[in-house]
Design an enzyme around this catalytic site. Structure first.
Site: not given
Length: 324
Positions: A10, A12, A36, A80, A99, A121, A153
């Protein structure tokens, strides 16, 4: 050192992988490529310096055997991998929740089994509907109703934090939680609703820049390489264990002013077009009016805090998108 990065292909994750490879470490990546891209890491795989230093697995973090093997091999873990962007959350709400929550549970389960230090993260979204600034790690959480799926989220990432801290308190697992504030830079795509790459792409094509809502909502943006520095310093800090720590930038700006600044910096003839939230995202969306971080705790723990100006960040994104 051997470093495992979930979501390492991805935006980051790829910058983090690059930083560790440049330092001489071995990097293991697991990514299902849902958001990603191999384009983000191919140059690392093709670099002769890293031929025997980078190991990429296209797979899901829900794969028990794969995570068992990778976590056992590595010394530290960066988690991440997550659903990314408002558009993804609204288009795939159930998949996004699974996820974020089950994926983090699996990562923590494996890290606890092998007693590996792990950095989770998280996101500034967990703060919810605050309008004061700056936001500090001990602030209360204020969400909208469950009928507004935007908050799913934030709630799922907050649940990730609770789960990580429970492992720390119950099992002594060395966990670190980093709340990231609007990370921006090269390799970021506008495909999932990320505002700066979307605006820059529109400006460079002299297309109308689409601002959702009335544009008065404000954000603070953080340069990706400074985020990577902060994450690496947090991972190396014993003081960060069991803590939630903001990682964010220095300049607050309204989205309307951001659009105008990008027009000015690119010399674009674009106009600004306001689009109501309901038209852009449907009835399930509700926005956060303001998001400004306090990075005092980060600086206390690591001796570092991001300080790159917004103009610097924008120049890097403009240069990158121009090249592509």
């Amino acid at each position: 050192m051997r470093v495992l990065i979930t979501g390492g292909a991805g935006f980051i994750g790829s910058h983090l992988a690059e930083a560790y490879l440049e330092r001489g470490d071995d990097v293991y990546i697991i990514d299902d490529l849902s958001t990603g891209s191999m384009d983000n890491i191919r140059f690392l795989q093709e670099d002769p310096r890293y031929r025997n230093k980078i190991f990429v697995h296209i797979n899901t973090i829900l794969n028990h055997d794969m995570m068992l093997e990778l976590t056992g091999i590595c010394d530290v873990v960066y988690h991440l991998a997550a659903a990314v962007g408002v558009k993804t959350i609204l288009d795939k709400p159930l998949e996004s929740i699974v996820t974020n929550i089950q994926g983090t549970e699996k990562v923590l389960e494996m890290c606890n089994k092998f007693k590996k230090r792990v950095l989770i993260a998280s996101t500034s979204e967990v703060y919810g509907k605050h309008t004061h600034a700056p936001l500090v790690e001990t602030d209360n959480i204020i969400y909208g109703p469950s009928s507004k799926f935007r908050w799913s989220y934030a709630a799922s990432k907050l649940m990730d934090e609770f789960t990580a801290l429970a492992h720390y308190r119950t099992n002594g697992l060395e966990v670190i939680i980093a709340r990231l504030f609007n990370t921006v830079g090269p390799r970021q795509t506008g495909a999932y609703g990320m505002v700066i790459p979307s605006f820059v792409a529109q400006a460079l094509k002299n297309e109308p820049i689409t601002v959702f809502g009335d544009g008065t909502q404000t954000r603070t943006f953080t340069y990706v390489k400074e985020v990577v520095t902060a994450l690496m310093k947090l991972m190396a800090s014993d003081q960060a264990i069991g803590e939630v720590i903001n990682v964010g930038g220095v300049e607050e700006i309204s989205i309307l002013d951001l659009a105008q600044r990008i027009i000015d910096m690119t010399g674009s003839t674009s106009t600004i077009q306001l689009i109501p939230y309901a038209e852009a995202f449907g009835k399930d969306f509700e926005d956060m009016q303001r998001r400004v971080p306090s990075t005092q705790k980060l600086e206390q723990v690591t001796g570092f805090a991001p300080d790159k100006s917004l103009d610097f960040i924008l120049s890097k994104v403009i240069e990158y998108i121009n090249r592509r």
